[in-house]
Enzyme design. Sequence first.
Site, PDB file in Angstrom:
ATOM      1  N   THR A  41       0.630  -1.262   0.116  1.00 11.65           N
ATOM      2  CA  THR A  41       0.097  -0.140  -0.213  1.00 11.65           C
ATOM      3  C   THR A  41       0.923   1.185   0.214  1.00 11.65           C
ATOM      4  O   THR A  41       0.394   2.349  -0.218  1.00 11.65           O
ATOM      5  CB  THR A  41      -0.904   0.011   1.244  1.00 11.65           C
ATOM      6  OG1 THR A  41      -0.153  -0.019   2.529  1.00 11.65           O
ATOM      7  CG2 THR A  41      -1.801  -0.994   1.054  1.00 11.65           C
ATOM      8  N   ASN A 107      -2.752  -9.829   8.983  1.00  9.57           N
ATOM      9  CA  ASN A 107      -1.675  -8.843   8.562  1.00  9.57           C
ATOM     10  C   ASN A 107      -1.271  -7.952   9.895  1.00  9.57           C
ATOM     11  O   ASN A 107      -0.216  -7.919  10.387  1.00  9.57           O
ATOM     12  CB  ASN A 107      -1.841  -7.931   7.325  1.00  9.57           C
ATOM     13  CG  ASN A 107      -0.748  -7.016   7.367  1.00  9.57           C
ATOM     14  OD1 ASN A 107       0.288  -7.530   7.039  1.00  9.57           O
ATOM     15  ND2 ASN A 107      -0.848  -5.861   6.634  1.00  9.57           N
ATOM     16  N   TYR A 158     -10.991  -3.752  11.643  1.00  8.35           N
ATOM     17  CA  TYR A 158      -9.786  -3.008  11.685  1.00  8.35           C
ATOM     18  C   TYR A 158      -9.457  -2.456  13.078  1.00  8.35           C
ATOM     19  O   TYR A 158      -8.214  -2.818  13.438  1.00  8.35           O
ATOM     20  CB  TYR A 158      -9.905  -1.833  10.704  1.00  8.35           C
ATOM     21  CG  TYR A 158      -9.031  -0.797  10.998  1.00  8.35           C
ATOM     22  CD1 TYR A 158      -7.547  -1.120  10.646  1.00  8.35           C
ATOM     23  CD2 TYR A 158      -9.146   0.631  11.577  1.00  8.35           C
ATOM     24  CE1 TYR A 158      -6.555  -0.188  10.915  1.00  8.35           C
ATOM     25  CE2 TYR A 158      -7.898   1.602  11.674  1.00  8.35           C
ATOM     26  CZ  TYR A 158      -6.842   1.249  11.270  1.00  8.35           C
ATOM     27  OH  TYR A 158      -5.858   1.953  11.738  1.00  8.35           O
ATOM     28  N   ASP A 302     -19.553   5.172  10.843  1.00 13.93           N
ATOM     29  CA  ASP A 302     -19.245   6.228  11.106  1.00 13.93           C
ATOM     30  C   ASP A 302     -19.748   6.981  12.578  1.00 13.93           C
ATOM     31  O   ASP A 302     -20.783   7.282  12.612  1.00 13.93           O
ATOM     32  CB  ASP A 302     -19.386   7.280  10.051  1.00 13.93           C
ATOM     33  CG  ASP A 302     -18.505   7.579   8.897  1.00 13.93           C
ATOM     34  OD1 ASP A 302     -17.174   6.931   9.231  1.00 13.93           O
ATOM     35  OD2 ASP A 302     -18.794   8.037   7.883  1.00 13.93           O
TER      36      ASP A 302
END
Length: 340
Positions: A41, A107, A158, A302
């Site tokens: 990335t 990861n 995440y 959000d």
Amino acid sequence: MKNQVKQILVTGAAGYIGSHVVKQLLEETNYEIIIIDNISTGFQDTIVTLKSLDKTNSRIKFYDKDLSDWDEIENIFKENSIKEIIHFAAFSQVGESMIDPLKYYINNTANTANLVKIAVKYGVAKFVFSSTAAVFGEPNKEDIPIKEDLTTKPINPYGSSKLFSESIIKDSAKVNKNFKYVIFRYFNVAGADTQGLIGECHDPETHLIPLIAKTALGKREAISIYGDDYDTPDGTCIRDYIHVQDLADAHIKALEFLSTNPSDTFNCGYGYGYSVKEVVDTMKKVSQNDFKVIIDKRREGDPSTLISDCTKIKEKMKWTPKYNDLELICKTALEWEKKL
Ligand code: UFG
């Protein structure tokens, strides 16, 4: 006896925040910098820029390796004398983590566990970790601004992947007295290097400020505001935007901090929030372009308001932000976007 130059490992230095930290390490310290990045990335060009800033041509050693290649990672520790680490390498897209959670747990979490295992084995004494405000999930109104001891309740993989990593680091420090950590929970990192040499670039880009910068430059037709019916003064979400160089400075301070202090966790923001509409208006002002704005529906996941309480980092680390200015943040982001 000749003084040995200290080596520091920076993972993910081809990325946005990591590259700004390496630039400051080059400018303000004498470390030899070992970089591990698989350029998934991040960008090879960023490594080239960083190397061009190394006047001695000897302070950066770049390994194009994946953190999942555990044997190769251990070999890097065998070849060098790494005693300090700043660990950025991770995936960071909330939406993607909802669709492919294992990508994040493998990861971000499993590879961090392995890195910590190797770090302990090779006598690493300082470990600085990039965590996120996403570990707090959707805080209640009375919990804003957010202090470090607020209960962590991530609402996406995440945030969970980072919170698990925090536990791995903390538990390892409990049983290895030589291994100390600083965990930073970043709020909304934005802006670019004030010299215009490096900046933010994600593919796909999902963050507000680079997207508005693209819109201001005519690379996009309009910017969508995701919801104007939140319980905030103008109905749009409020975030604590911190300039990337101030955040980078906190990492340099963390290394000094760990020389004389115990391990600790810090929220990283300015302690002040701007609404999406305010950010859009600021970008309109600095770009002198009244670009098109569309009011869209809310984006899933959000939280309405995220503001850090930054008392702890200011007091304990003597961190003094220099770029606490939304116009400057927008301006540097815009200048960088022009170069992309
Ligand atoms: N937004 C828009 N339009 C866009 C993009 C974003 O209105 O095109 C809004 C979002 O809805 C949000 C605000 O702008 O209200 C900021 O969004 P970003 O995507 O720039 O940043 P986030 O607040 O979603 O992300 C940050 C960190 C993540 C962390 C997350 C926790 O970058 O790492 O906060 O909620 F996980």
